[in-house]
Motif scaffolding. Sequence first.
Motif, PDB file in Angstrom:
ATOM      1  N   THR A 248      -0.526  -0.177  -8.349  1.00  0.00           N
ATOM      2  CA  THR A 248      -0.563   1.112  -8.882  1.00  0.00           C
ATOM      3  C   THR A 248      -2.388   1.605  -8.488  1.00  0.00           C
ATOM      4  OG1 THR A 248       0.689   0.977 -10.399  1.00  0.00           O
ATOM      5  CG2 THR A 248      -0.855   2.615 -10.856  1.00  0.00           C
ATOM      6  N   LEU A 249      -3.093   0.273  -8.974  1.00  0.00           N
ATOM      7  CA  LEU A 249      -4.500   0.760  -8.470  1.00  0.00           C
ATOM      8  C   LEU A 249      -5.021   1.029  -7.129  1.00  0.00           C
ATOM      9  CD1 LEU A 249      -6.585  -1.545 -11.041  1.00  0.00           C
ATOM     10  CD2 LEU A 249      -6.245   0.817 -11.058  1.00  0.00           C
ATOM     11  N   TYR A 250      -4.188   0.437  -6.493  1.00  0.00           N
ATOM     12  CA  TYR A 250      -4.509   0.269  -4.867  1.00  0.00           C
ATOM     13  C   TYR A 250      -3.769   1.604  -4.400  1.00  0.00           C
ATOM     14  CZ  TYR A 250      -5.952  -4.383  -3.924  1.00  0.00           C
ATOM     15  OH  TYR A 250      -6.763  -5.594  -3.868  1.00  0.00           O
ATOM     16  N   ALA A 251      -2.838   2.137  -5.018  1.00  0.00           N
ATOM     17  CA  ALA A 251      -2.380   3.643  -4.608  1.00  0.00           C
ATOM     18  C   ALA A 251      -3.203   4.753  -4.902  1.00  0.00           C
ATOM     19  CB  ALA A 251      -0.763   3.766  -5.316  1.00  0.00           C
ATOM     20  N   ALA A 252      -3.856   4.558  -6.231  1.00  0.00           N
ATOM     21  CA  ALA A 252      -4.814   5.461  -6.588  1.00  0.00           C
ATOM     22  C   ALA A 252      -6.207   5.561  -5.718  1.00  0.00           C
ATOM     23  CB  ALA A 252      -5.332   5.149  -7.975  1.00  0.00           C
ATOM     24  N   ILE A 253      -6.448   4.279  -5.227  1.00  0.00           N
ATOM     25  CA  ILE A 253      -7.638   4.225  -4.367  1.00  0.00           C
ATOM     26  C   ILE A 253      -7.288   4.651  -3.144  1.00  0.00           C
ATOM     27  CG2 ILE A 253      -8.997   2.457  -3.049  1.00  0.00           C
ATOM     28  CD1 ILE A 253      -9.295   0.869  -5.423  1.00  0.00           C
TER      29      ILE A 253
ATOM     30  N   SER B 179     -17.952  -0.042 -19.575  1.00  0.00           N
ATOM     31  CA  SER B 179     -18.214   1.177 -20.625  1.00  0.00           C
ATOM     32  C   SER B 179     -19.527   1.710 -20.120  1.00  0.00           C
ATOM     33  CB  SER B 179     -18.212   0.595 -21.995  1.00  0.00           C
ATOM     34  OG  SER B 179     -16.966   0.315 -22.533  1.00  0.00           O
ATOM     35  N   GLU B 180     -20.494   0.859 -19.878  1.00  0.00           N
ATOM     36  CA  GLU B 180     -22.023   1.409 -19.626  1.00  0.00           C
ATOM     37  C   GLU B 180     -21.707   2.198 -18.132  1.00  0.00           C
ATOM     38  OE1 GLU B 180     -24.400  -1.807 -20.014  1.00  0.00           O
ATOM     39  OE2 GLU B 180     -23.943  -1.954 -22.079  1.00  0.00           O
ATOM     40  N   SER B 181     -20.943   1.597 -17.251  1.00  0.00           N
ATOM     41  CA  SER B 181     -20.952   1.994 -15.930  1.00  0.00           C
ATOM     42  C   SER B 181     -20.194   3.546 -15.968  1.00  0.00           C
ATOM     43  CB  SER B 181     -20.149   1.257 -14.883  1.00  0.00           C
ATOM     44  OG  SER B 181     -20.509  -0.038 -14.994  1.00  0.00           O
ATOM     45  N   ALA B 182     -19.308   3.668 -16.920  1.00  0.00           N
ATOM     46  CA  ALA B 182     -18.783   4.931 -17.035  1.00  0.00           C
ATOM     47  C   ALA B 182     -19.473   6.030 -17.616  1.00  0.00           C
ATOM     48  CB  ALA B 182     -17.319   4.490 -17.708  1.00  0.00           C
ATOM     49  N   LEU B 183     -20.432   5.402 -18.678  1.00  0.00           N
ATOM     50  CA  LEU B 183     -21.407   6.271 -19.258  1.00  0.00           C
ATOM     51  C   LEU B 183     -22.330   6.796 -18.542  1.00  0.00           C
ATOM     52  CD1 LEU B 183     -21.287   7.064 -22.365  1.00  0.00           C
ATOM     53  CD2 LEU B 183     -22.953   5.360 -22.847  1.00  0.00           C
ATOM     54  N   THR B 184     -22.603   6.213 -17.409  1.00  0.00           N
ATOM     55  CA  THR B 184     -23.727   6.449 -16.572  1.00  0.00           C
ATOM     56  C   THR B 184     -23.225   7.330 -15.393  1.00  0.00           C
ATOM     57  OG1 THR B 184     -23.821   4.181 -15.424  1.00  0.00           O
ATOM     58  CG2 THR B 184     -25.494   4.786 -17.330  1.00  0.00           C
ATOM     59  N   GLY B 185     -21.834   7.618 -15.275  1.00  0.00           N
ATOM     60  CA  GLY B 185     -21.584   8.524 -14.376  1.00  0.00           C
ATOM     61  C   GLY B 185     -20.760   8.092 -13.371  1.00  0.00           C
ATOM     62  N   HIS B 186     -20.138   7.139 -13.490  1.00  0.00           N
ATOM     63  CA  HIS B 186     -18.995   6.387 -12.736  1.00  0.00           C
ATOM     64  C   HIS B 186     -17.604   6.596 -13.139  1.00  0.00           C
ATOM     65  CE1 HIS B 186     -23.055   4.774 -12.033  1.00  0.00           C
ATOM     66  NE2 HIS B 186     -22.948   4.706 -10.769  1.00  0.00           N
ATOM     67  N   LEU B 187     -16.711   6.604 -11.916  1.00  0.00           N
ATOM     68  CA  LEU B 187     -15.286   6.550 -12.400  1.00  0.00           C
ATOM     69  C   LEU B 187     -14.949   4.905 -12.215  1.00  0.00           C
ATOM     70  CD1 LEU B 187     -12.598   7.713 -13.183  1.00  0.00           C
ATOM     71  CD2 LEU B 187     -12.280   7.970 -10.673  1.00  0.00           C
ATOM     72  N   VAL B 188     -14.426   4.366 -13.542  1.00  0.00           N
ATOM     73  CA  VAL B 188     -14.267   2.821 -13.323  1.00  0.00           C
ATOM     74  C   VAL B 188     -12.579   2.745 -13.554  1.00  0.00           C
ATOM     75  CG1 VAL B 188     -14.489   0.633 -14.588  1.00  0.00           C
ATOM     76  CG2 VAL B 188     -16.476   2.338 -14.422  1.00  0.00           C
ATOM     77  N   LEU B 189     -11.907   1.962 -12.542  1.00  0.00           N
ATOM     78  CA  LEU B 189     -10.525   1.920 -12.816  1.00  0.00           C
ATOM     79  C   LEU B 189     -10.484   0.345 -12.870  1.00  0.00           C
ATOM     80  CD1 LEU B 189      -9.370   3.675  -9.297  1.00  0.00           C
ATOM     81  CD2 LEU B 189      -9.631   4.657 -11.648  1.00  0.00           C
TER      82      LEU B 189
ATOM     83  N   LEU C 213      -6.648  12.420 -13.229  1.00  0.00           N
ATOM     84  CA  LEU C 213      -7.431  11.471 -14.029  1.00  0.00           C
ATOM     85  C   LEU C 213      -8.320  10.638 -13.020  1.00  0.00           C
ATOM     86  CD1 LEU C 213      -5.017  10.295 -16.701  1.00  0.00           C
ATOM     87  CD2 LEU C 213      -7.033  11.647 -17.017  1.00  0.00           C
ATOM     88  N   VAL C 214      -7.619  10.229 -11.898  1.00  0.00           N
ATOM     89  CA  VAL C 214      -8.417   9.536 -10.750  1.00  0.00           C
ATOM     90  C   VAL C 214      -9.442  10.357 -10.004  1.00  0.00           C
ATOM     91  CG1 VAL C 214      -8.062   8.511  -8.617  1.00  0.00           C
ATOM     92  CG2 VAL C 214      -6.283   7.936 -10.609  1.00  0.00           C
ATOM     93  N   SER C 215      -9.286  11.701 -10.177  1.00  0.00           N
ATOM     94  CA  SER C 215     -10.199  12.727  -9.464  1.00  0.00           C
ATOM     95  C   SER C 215     -11.486  12.860 -10.393  1.00  0.00           C
ATOM     96  CB  SER C 215      -9.674  14.161  -8.969  1.00  0.00           C
ATOM     97  OG  SER C 215      -9.160  14.661 -10.134  1.00  0.00           O
ATOM     98  N   LEU C 216     -11.493  12.579 -11.511  1.00  0.00           N
ATOM     99  CA  LEU C 216     -12.741  12.980 -12.378  1.00  0.00           C
ATOM    100  C   LEU C 216     -13.925  11.909 -11.901  1.00  0.00           C
ATOM    101  CD1 LEU C 216     -10.861  12.979 -15.985  1.00  0.00           C
ATOM    102  CD2 LEU C 216     -11.618  14.789 -14.486  1.00  0.00           C
ATOM    103  N   ASN C 217     -15.117  12.383 -12.214  1.00  0.00           N
ATOM    104  CA  ASN C 217     -16.374  11.810 -11.783  1.00  0.00           C
ATOM    105  C   ASN C 217     -16.722  10.667 -12.734  1.00  0.00           C
ATOM    106  OD1 ASN C 217     -17.529  13.319 -13.563  1.00  0.00           O
ATOM    107  ND2 ASN C 217     -18.366  14.918 -12.148  1.00  0.00           N
ATOM    108  N   GLN C 218     -16.363  10.687 -13.689  1.00  0.00           N
ATOM    109  CA  GLN C 218     -16.682   9.584 -14.623  1.00  0.00           C
ATOM    110  C   GLN C 218     -15.529   9.220 -15.593  1.00  0.00           C
ATOM    111  OE1 GLN C 218     -20.264  11.619 -16.390  1.00  0.00           O
ATOM    112  NE2 GLN C 218     -19.482  11.224 -18.280  1.00  0.00           N
TER     113      GLN C 218
ATOM    114  N   MET D 235       0.870  -1.313  -0.145  1.00  0.00           N
ATOM    115  CA  MET D 235      -0.087   0.078   0.015  1.00  0.00           C
ATOM    116  C   MET D 235       1.059   1.063   0.035  1.00  0.00           C
ATOM    117  SD  MET D 235      -3.017  -0.840  -0.151  1.00  0.00           S
ATOM    118  CE  MET D 235      -3.784   0.642   0.139  1.00  0.00           C
ATOM    119  N   LYS D 236       1.185   1.726  -1.072  1.00  0.00           N
ATOM    120  CA  LYS D 236       2.176   2.821  -1.412  1.00  0.00           C
ATOM    121  C   LYS D 236       1.497   4.050  -1.922  1.00  0.00           C
ATOM    122  CE  LYS D 236       5.880  -0.405  -1.739  1.00  0.00           C
ATOM    123  NZ  LYS D 236       7.107  -1.005  -2.495  1.00  0.00           N
ATOM    124  N   LYS D 237       2.259   5.104  -1.988  1.00  0.00           N
ATOM    125  CA  LYS D 237       2.063   6.406  -2.494  1.00  0.00           C
ATOM    126  C   LYS D 237       2.357   6.233  -3.907  1.00  0.00           C
ATOM    127  CE  LYS D 237       1.849   9.205   1.532  1.00  0.00           C
ATOM    128  NZ  LYS D 237       2.269  10.475   2.120  1.00  0.00           N
ATOM    129  N   LEU D 238       1.888   7.179  -4.829  1.00  0.00           N
ATOM    130  CA  LEU D 238       2.363   7.130  -6.359  1.00  0.00           C
ATOM    131  C   LEU D 238       3.696   7.516  -6.442  1.00  0.00           C
ATOM    132  CD1 LEU D 238      -0.788   8.698  -7.938  1.00  0.00           C
ATOM    133  CD2 LEU D 238      -0.353   6.329  -8.038  1.00  0.00           C
TER     134      LEU D 238
END
Length: 571
Positions: free
Chosen positions: A343-348, A415-425, A322-327, A303-306
Motif C-alpha cells: 500500500t505504501l509503495y502504491a501511494a509513493i 514526529s519531529e520530521s512531520a512537525l518541521t514540514g515533511h510528509l512522513v509515511l 492525505l498523501v498529497s498533504l505537505n506535512q 507495484m499497483k494502483k490503489l
Amino acid sequence: MTIKSREALNLRLNNYRAELPEKLLGQILLERGLITPDQLKAALNLQRKQPVKLRLGEMLLNINAINQEQLSSVIAEQLKVPVVDLAEFDLDDGLLALLPEEIARQYQVIPLMVHAERLIVACPDPTQHELLHLLGFITGKPVEAVLADTQAIEHAINMHYGTVAADVLPEDETREPVLSLQQMKQLAEDKPTVRFVDNLLEDAISRRASDIHIRPDEKEASIQFRVDGVLLDIRKIRRAALPAIVSRIKIVGGMNIAERRLPQDGRYMVRMHDRVIDLRLSIMPTVHGESVVMRILDTNQSMKKLEDLGFSEQDAARFRRLVSLNQGILLVTGPTGSGKSTTLYAAINDIRNTGVNIITVEDPVEYQIEGIRQIQVRSGIGYTFARALRHILRHDPDVIMVGEIRDHETAMMASESALTGHLVLSTLHTNSASSTITRLLEIGIAPYLVNATLIGVLAQRLARRNCTHCLTTEKVPDHVLQALGLDSRETFKTGAGCEHCNDRGYAGRIAVYELLEVTPNLRRLIQPDAAAQDIEEQAISDGMRPLTQGALNLARQGVISLAEVYRVRLE
C-alpha cells in the motif's frame, strides 16, 4: 470438448479422420464473438494488399483483433485437433526422457503418450509444422500435436521435469555434515541440482507464490509454496538430497556454504520471462538439517494502483488527499503479511511524478523504484531508522517513507520530521486504526505531538478473493453467522475449486481496510488517558467505515467468502 484422460485421448485419436475443415477460420471467429465483421473485413483487405501472402490468422494478430491463444484454439476447432486438460491428464514421467527439458521449455511442449508409433505432445499452437519436424528429429519418432493451455503446459513442465530432477539429485550419504568445501561446491554445481532449483523457482513464480519453504524432517524434506497467504504442500524430497539443494541456494545467494551451524541471509536477482525477480533468501539450522525460506519479490506484481488493491473509488480519493498533504504522519497498520508495504509503495508510485523529493528508509528495501532515493537500514553497524532519519532531513526531502516505527526513538524522529514540514509515511503493528493512536501514546509520544502531526491511519488485512470460475453457495456455520450478527436466510458465495484456481477456490487477494482521518473533533480526544473505543466511535461518526463492515460488503458482492470475513474481522 476438453480431454482429461489417456483413454479419452486414445479414443479420440483412433476416431480421427483427416478431412477438410467444415468451416472457414473467419466464420468460426465470428460465431464465437471473438472478432467483429468490420475486423474480419479489415484483415481480409490487408491480406490482399500484402506482397507476401500471409494467413488470415496472422493478419488478425497483426491488427490486435485476437491473441495467439484465441487463434490457436479456433484453429484446433477448425482442424479438429483434440484439446487436452493437463490438470486432469495422467502424464507419464517415463516419456520425459525422450524430450530434453531445455527444448520443452523453449518451445512450450510436453510429451503425453505414444499412440500408433507416434509421440503425442501438447503445445499452445498445434499448427507449427516446423516444430513437429524438429521434435521428430530429436525424439526419433513421428510427432503429432494436440492443444493445451500455455499456463497449464508451463505448470506441467515445472511439476514433472522437477520430479525427474529430484529423483536424480546427488545424495549426501553422510548423516552429519563432514563434507569438504570442494565436495559441497561439487554437489551444488551438479546439473540435476541446478535444474531442480531453477524448476522450483519457475514453478513458484508461475503459481504467483510469495514464498518457497524447504522444511527438513527426520526422513524427508517438504517443499511448500505460500500462495495467497496460505502454505500449500508441493512435494517431498529425500532428506539425503537436501545438502546439495541448500548448498546451491547458498552459492546463488552469496552465502558461506561451509557454515551450517548459524543462520544466514542472502539475496539473488533472477530474470525470468522478461521480468526481474528479487529473491530474499533465509537459511536456518534445525535438528533435522537446514531450513530454507525464499521470499519472491516481483515488482511487476506488487507495484499497483490503489484501486488495484481493492480500495473503493471514494476511499482511494480520500487516501490520495492525505498523501498529497505537505506535512504530517500517515500510518498503515496491520499484522505481518497484511500488505502494508504494498500500500505504501502504491501511494509513493501515485505521487512520485508530482515534483516532490521522496526518500525512503527501509529494512530491507523491498522494491527499487526509479527516481526515488532508497536507504537500507543496517542495525549491525548502528545505522538504525532513527539515525538514518537524522541524515535524511539534511537532503531536503518533501516525503519520507519509514519502513516501520519500532521504538520510541524512531517515533520521535518521525514526529519531529512531520512537525518541521515533511510528509512522513510509515507502518505500525496494531490491530485497528483507533488502537494506533493509543499505541503511539504508549510508546511515549506526547499527546500534543500526536495531535499536531498525525493526519490519518489506514488499518488493513488481506482477504482471499473467490475464484470467479467456480462460484457456489457457501455453507456458513451458525457460530460464524452469530459472531457477525447475520440472518441465516442471507446467502453468500465461495469458490468450489476448479482448474483455474488449482482446486483452491481462491484466486488472488484483496485489501479490506478502515481509513481513519484525524478530524478536529477526533483531535480533542487525543489525551493521555485516551480510550480506543471512544476514538473509534468518533471516527465512525466522522465517516470511517469499520474494517469488518467493509469486508462484509465484499462478501455480499460475492468477491470474498463469509469465512474470509470471519477470519479477518476486528472485534
